[in-house]
Design a protein around this motif. Structure first.
Motif, short mmCIF file in Angstrom:
data_model
loop_
_atom_site.label_atom_id
_atom_site.label_comp_id
_atom_site.label_asym_id
_atom_site.label_seq_id
_atom_site.Cartn_x
_atom_site.Cartn_y
_atom_site.Cartn_z
N PRO A 75 68.90 45.29 -65.53
CA PRO A 75 69.46 44.10 -66.19
C PRO A 75 70.48 43.39 -65.31
O PRO A 75 71.47 42.87 -65.81
N ARG A 76 70.25 43.35 -64.00
CA ARG A 76 71.24 42.79 -63.06
C ARG A 76 70.98 41.35 -62.65
O ARG A 76 71.93 40.58 -62.50
N SER A 77 69.72 40.98 -62.40
CA SER A 77 69.46 39.62 -61.93
C SER A 77 68.00 39.24 -62.11
O SER A 77 67.12 40.10 -62.20
N THR A 78 67.78 37.92 -62.16
CA THR A 78 66.42 37.39 -62.19
C THR A 78 66.44 35.98 -61.62
O THR A 78 67.46 35.29 -61.70
N THR A 79 65.33 35.60 -61.00
CA THR A 79 65.20 34.26 -60.42
C THR A 79 63.96 33.60 -61.01
O THR A 79 62.88 34.20 -61.05
N VAL A 80 64.16 32.36 -61.48
CA VAL A 80 63.07 31.57 -62.07
C VAL A 80 62.88 30.33 -61.21
O VAL A 80 63.86 29.71 -60.77
N LYS A 81 61.62 29.97 -60.96
CA LYS A 81 61.30 28.82 -60.10
C LYS A 81 60.49 27.79 -60.88
O LYS A 81 59.82 28.12 -61.85
N ALA A 82 60.54 26.55 -60.39
CA ALA A 82 59.71 25.46 -60.92
C ALA A 82 59.52 24.43 -59.82
O ALA A 82 60.41 24.21 -59.00
N TYR A 89 62.81 23.72 -57.78
CA TYR A 89 63.98 24.16 -58.55
C TYR A 89 64.06 25.68 -58.56
O TYR A 89 63.06 26.35 -58.78
N THR A 90 65.27 26.20 -58.37
CA THR A 90 65.52 27.64 -58.42
C THR A 90 66.70 27.89 -59.35
O THR A 90 67.75 27.27 -59.19
N THR A 91 66.50 28.78 -60.32
CA THR A 91 67.58 29.19 -61.21
C THR A 91 67.73 30.70 -61.08
O THR A 91 66.77 31.43 -61.31
N ARG A 92 68.92 31.15 -60.69
CA ARG A 92 69.16 32.59 -60.53
C ARG A 92 70.26 33.02 -61.51
O ARG A 92 71.35 32.44 -61.52
N PHE A 93 69.93 34.00 -62.34
CA PHE A 93 70.90 34.59 -63.26
C PHE A 93 71.36 35.91 -62.67
O PHE A 93 70.54 36.72 -62.26
N THR A 94 72.69 36.13 -62.63
CA THR A 94 73.26 37.40 -62.19
C THR A 94 74.15 37.92 -63.31
O THR A 94 74.96 37.16 -63.85
N LEU A 95 73.99 39.20 -63.66
CA LEU A 95 74.77 39.81 -64.73
C LEU A 95 75.67 40.89 -64.14
O LEU A 95 75.17 41.83 -63.50
N ASP A 96 76.98 40.73 -64.30
CA ASP A 96 77.96 41.71 -63.79
C ASP A 96 78.80 42.22 -64.95
O ASP A 96 79.42 41.42 -65.65
N GLU A 97 78.81 43.55 -65.11
CA GLU A 97 79.61 44.17 -66.17
C GLU A 97 81.09 43.98 -65.84
O GLU A 97 81.52 44.22 -64.72
N ARG A 98 81.86 43.48 -66.83
CA ARG A 98 83.30 43.28 -66.61
C ARG A 98 84.03 43.28 -67.94
O ARG A 98 83.61 42.61 -68.88
N ASP A 103 79.76 39.22 -67.15
CA ASP A 103 79.88 37.89 -66.53
C ASP A 103 78.46 37.45 -66.21
O ASP A 103 77.78 38.08 -65.38
N LEU A 104 78.00 36.41 -66.86
CA LEU A 104 76.67 35.86 -66.62
C LEU A 104 76.85 34.65 -65.72
O LEU A 104 77.47 33.66 -66.11
N THR A 105 76.33 34.75 -64.50
CA THR A 105 76.43 33.66 -63.54
C THR A 105 75.06 33.04 -63.35
O THR A 105 74.06 33.74 -63.18
N LEU A 106 75.03 31.72 -63.41
CA LEU A 106 73.80 30.97 -63.22
C LEU A 106 73.98 30.09 -61.99
O LEU A 106 74.95 29.32 -61.91
N LYS A 107 73.09 30.24 -61.02
CA LYS A 107 73.10 29.37 -59.84
C LYS A 107 71.82 28.55 -59.90
O LYS A 107 70.73 29.10 -59.94
N PHE A 108 71.98 27.23 -59.93
CA PHE A 108 70.84 26.33 -60.02
C PHE A 108 70.78 25.49 -58.76
O PHE A 108 71.79 24.97 -58.30
N GLY A 109 69.58 25.39 -58.19
CA GLY A 109 69.40 24.56 -57.00
C GLY A 109 68.17 23.69 -57.12
O GLY A 109 67.17 24.08 -57.71
N ALA A 110 68.28 22.48 -56.57
CA ALA A 110 67.15 21.55 -56.52
C ALA A 110 67.02 21.07 -55.09
O ALA A 110 67.99 20.61 -54.48
N GLU A 111 65.82 21.21 -54.55
CA GLU A 111 65.56 20.80 -53.17
C GLU A 111 64.33 19.93 -53.14
O GLU A 111 63.31 20.27 -53.75
N MET A 112 64.42 18.79 -52.47
CA MET A 112 63.27 17.90 -52.36
C MET A 112 62.24 18.53 -51.41
O MET A 112 62.60 19.07 -50.37
#
Length: 152
Positions: A75-82, A89-98, A103-112
């Motif tokens: 249950p640590r991370s997952t990456t979803v693409k489109a 598009y790339t969306t990466r979820f990272t889950l850190d116990e705290r 702490d749920l971190t979402l990194k979203f990127g869009a590249e042409m």
């Protein structure tokens, strides 16, 4: 040219509960108010290769995008693409116990992809506005994921 944004939401629930919410693709339209509908394209549990179509309304316009899971480490991370409209598009979820939660971190990127001069100029002019709206939508998604995980 790539545009990225990173958001973090503290969730008062275990990483396993948060993971249960973010990996429940069929239930995501019920959890996230920004999603109008979800159509599964693959069968079986959430994992690499899981595919679905997601319909959202943004700026009054409904759009359907096909997404797929490119990486998962429960249950640590997952990456979803489109791929949509010439953008990757790339969306990466990272889950850190705290602090007894996650702490749920979402990194979203869009590249042409193979951008033309016009699309490069468009991204330079409208990219910031688009990312501001995207950040607002993603922030709402994170708050709704947190609320759902905290109610489990």
């Amino acid at each position: 040219m790539e545009h990225t944004t990173t958001l973090t939401q503290h969730v008062n629930a275990s990483p396993e509960k948060v993971w249960a919410v973010i990996s429940d693709i069929p239930g995501s339209a019920g959890t996230l108010s920004g999603i109008d509908s979800v159509q599964m394209l693959s069968e079986g549990p959430y994992g690499e290769g899981t595919r679905w179509k997601e319909t959202r309304t943004m700026m009054g316009k409904q759009e359907t995008v096909e997404l797929w899971v490119s990486e998962t480490d429960p249950p640590r991370s997952t990456t979803v693409k489109a791929l949509q409209g010439g953008a990757d598009y790339t969306t990466r979820f990272t889950l850190d116990e705290r602090d007894g939660g996650t702490d749920l971190t979402l990194k979203f990127g869009a590249e042409m992809v193979n951008p033309s001069l016009i699309s490069k100029v468009g991204m330079a002019l409208f990219g910031k506005i688009g990312m501001t709206m995207t950040r607002k939508a993603l922030s709402k998604d994170l708050a709704e994921i947190a609320a759902k995980a905290e109610s489990l």
